[in-house]
Design an enzyme around this catalytic site. Structure first.
Site, short mmCIF file in Angstrom:
data_model
loop_
_atom_site.label_atom_id
_atom_site.label_comp_id
_atom_site.label_asym_id
_atom_site.label_seq_id
_atom_site.Cartn_x
_atom_site.Cartn_y
_atom_site.Cartn_z
N LYS A 159 51.17 45.72 44.35
CA LYS A 159 50.73 47.07 43.95
C LYS A 159 51.55 48.13 44.68
O LYS A 159 51.95 49.13 44.07
CB LYS A 159 49.24 47.26 44.27
CG LYS A 159 48.31 46.51 43.30
CD LYS A 159 47.96 47.39 42.12
CE LYS A 159 47.47 46.66 40.89
NZ LYS A 159 46.53 45.61 41.02
N LYS A 172 52.98 36.91 33.66
CA LYS A 172 51.68 36.68 33.02
C LYS A 172 51.33 37.81 32.06
O LYS A 172 51.85 38.92 32.18
CB LYS A 172 50.60 36.54 34.10
CG LYS A 172 50.34 37.80 34.87
CD LYS A 172 49.02 37.75 35.63
CE LYS A 172 48.78 39.10 36.28
NZ LYS A 172 47.45 39.35 36.75
N LYS A 184 47.39 43.82 31.26
CA LYS A 184 47.16 45.11 30.61
C LYS A 184 48.30 46.07 30.88
O LYS A 184 48.74 46.80 30.02
CB LYS A 184 45.87 45.74 31.14
CG LYS A 184 44.62 45.14 30.52
CD LYS A 184 43.36 45.56 31.27
CE LYS A 184 42.73 44.32 31.85
NZ LYS A 184 41.36 44.44 32.29
P1 TYM Z 1 41.27 41.30 36.11
O1 TYM Z 1 40.42 42.38 35.56
O2 TYM Z 1 42.72 41.60 36.38
O3 TYM Z 1 41.21 40.04 35.19
C1 TYM Z 1 39.97 39.50 34.82
C2 TYM Z 1 40.04 38.00 34.72
O4 TYM Z 1 41.04 37.61 33.80
C3 TYM Z 1 41.94 36.70 34.43
N1 TYM Z 1 43.27 36.93 33.92
C4 TYM Z 1 44.08 35.94 33.52
N2 TYM Z 1 43.90 34.61 33.47
C5 TYM Z 1 44.92 33.87 32.98
N3 TYM Z 1 46.09 34.41 32.54
C6 TYM Z 1 46.31 35.73 32.58
N4 TYM Z 1 47.44 36.24 32.12
C7 TYM Z 1 45.27 36.58 33.09
N5 TYM Z 1 45.15 37.91 33.26
C8 TYM Z 1 43.92 38.11 33.78
C9 TYM Z 1 41.86 37.02 35.91
O5 TYM Z 1 42.27 35.91 36.68
C10 TYM Z 1 40.40 37.33 36.06
O6 TYM Z 1 39.66 36.15 36.20
N6 TYM Z 1 39.79 41.24 40.82
C11 TYM Z 1 39.44 40.81 39.49
C12 TYM Z 1 38.10 41.31 39.01
C13 TYM Z 1 37.00 41.00 39.96
C14 TYM Z 1 36.38 39.73 40.15
C15 TYM Z 1 35.40 39.94 41.16
C16 TYM Z 1 36.55 38.48 39.57
C17 TYM Z 1 36.41 41.88 40.81
N7 TYM Z 1 35.45 41.26 41.53
C18 TYM Z 1 34.60 38.91 41.60
C19 TYM Z 1 35.73 37.43 40.03
C20 TYM Z 1 34.78 37.65 41.03
C21 TYM Z 1 40.52 41.33 38.56
O7 TYM Z 1 41.17 42.30 38.84
O8 TYM Z 1 40.59 40.69 37.41
#
Ligand code: TYM
Length: 329
Positions: free
Chosen positions: A111, A194, A197
């Site tokens: 980041k 990967k 968004k």
């Molecule tokens: P975030 O919002 O970036 O993504 C949400 C979930 O989607 C998965 N993901 C992917 N999995 C496989 N391939 C990809 N290209 C891909 N892009 C996204 C992420 O691994 C995630 O599971 N920090 C987290 C949100 C969060 C969270 C938590 C998750 C906040 N608190 C507690 C679990 C438990 C995040 O930014 O995910």
């Protein structure tokens, strides 16, 4: 019985990576376990959305969760900012989270490389907020994609540190989880990295058929293999990785054999891939639109979720306050 928890940041529409990395796994588990799924709207504040965007994104993601099969009766489906116990636990965990370990976190380093003008304390302490999300319900299984593995490792560090500091066996050691054993990383359509968004390489669950076809046909490929059994370059491997999750095993095998025999035509493969993605996403897309237009229903779901989540979270905060030494006179 496991306590399962996962969440997704409310930074916009959900894409195939979110679905196959987290949501689909969660949906499969929701009837056999105690399940919590939430919208991480505090986490989305690190990028300073406008008030309208913040609210609109939360609503969109809530509708998309339900459209993907999350059952608000069977599991606890809630919005992070509806549960004030989470920021309280975050504050408490931050007292035992060290600057050095937070700065070493890969997602933080990435980041600050991408956005050197916005290195805020929320970004630095992102892993403690995530640990608070998980530990507030004492969850032990966390369905997430591969990119979240390190955050889970940090959650275990914070949980163990708390237990050791206060000489208790209170928090569990949560693990990153995928139904199919391996954590997954769904690639983008731009030949590297990967799906994400902010990467501009995503297929969204709400994309219509024509948009999906256009995106897939434009995906990076190459001139094709020149020798039998050639190793696949990254862009080509990416197309196969997506095919593996959306297409039937026979379809995958067919194109894999064609590749091995140097007979593959990427135009044909992409056409098939687009149709298979459309097949998976179109029932969800139709439901998203219907659910989004039903404000009353969404309000009810959010209220029910907040009540259920607070019942569990307030018990944890009560215990934690007592363990730390906050006492009434
Ligand atoms: P975030 O919002 O970036 O993504 C949400 C979930 O989607 C998965 N993901 C992917 N999995 C496989 N391939 C990809 N290209 C891909 N892009 C996204 C992420 O691994 C995630 O599971 N920090 C987290 C949100 C969060 C969270 C938590 C998750 C906040 N608190 C507690 C679990 C438990 C995040 O930014 O995910």
């Amino acid at each position: 019985m496991d306590i399962v928890l996962s969440g997704i940041r409310s930074t916009g529409k959900l894409h195939l990576g979110n679905y196959f990395g987290a949501l689909q796994n969660f949906v499969k588990m929701q009837h056999e376990n105690q399940c919590y799924f939430f919208i991480a709207d505090y986490h989305s504040l690190t990028t300073h959305p406008t008030p309208e965007d913040l609210h609109g994104n939360v609503k969109q993601v809530l509708a998309e969760y339900i459209a993907c099969g999350l059952d608000p009766e069977a599991s606890t489906l809630y919005i992070q900012s509806d549960v004030p116990e989470i920021p309280e636990l975050y504050l408490l965990l931050n007292m035992n989270a060290y600057k050095g370990e937070l700065e070493r976190c890969t997602s933080f380093k990435e980041k600050i490389r991408k956005h050197p003008d916005n290195v805020n304390a929320g970004l630095l302490t992102y892993p403690t907020l995530m640990a608070a999300d998980i530990l507030i319900h004492k969850a032990n299984k966390v369905p997430v994609g591969k990119d979240q593995e390190q955050h889970l490792e940090m959650t275990r560090t914070f949980a163990n540190r708390f237990n050791r500091l206060y000489n208790v066996d209170y928090f569990p050691e949560p693990v990153a989880y995928n139904f199919g054993k391996e954590l997954v990383k769904i690639p983008g359509l731009d030949g590297s990295g990967k799906m994400g968004k902010s990467e501009g390489n995503a297929i969204y669950l709400s994309d219509d058929a024509e948009t999906i076809r256009k995106k897939v046909m434009k995906a990076v490929s190459d001139a094709g293999p020149t020798q039998p059994n050639q190793e696949k370059p990254e862009a080509i491997q990416n197309l196969f990785t997506i095919m593996k999750v959306v297409s039937s095993p026979d379809t995958y095998q067919f194109f894999d054999d064609k590749y091995t025999a140097c007979e593959i035509r990427y135009g044909d493969m992409k056409k098939q891939l687009a149709e298979d993605i459309i097949n998976v996403t179109s029932p969800m897309r139709e439901r998203i639109e219907a659910i989004l237009s039903d404000d009353d229903y969404l309000r009810k779901v959010a209220k029910l979720g907040a009540e259920k989540a607070r019942a569990s979270a307030s018990q944890t905060i009560k215990d934690v306050r007592r363990i730390i030494g906050f006492r009434e006179f």
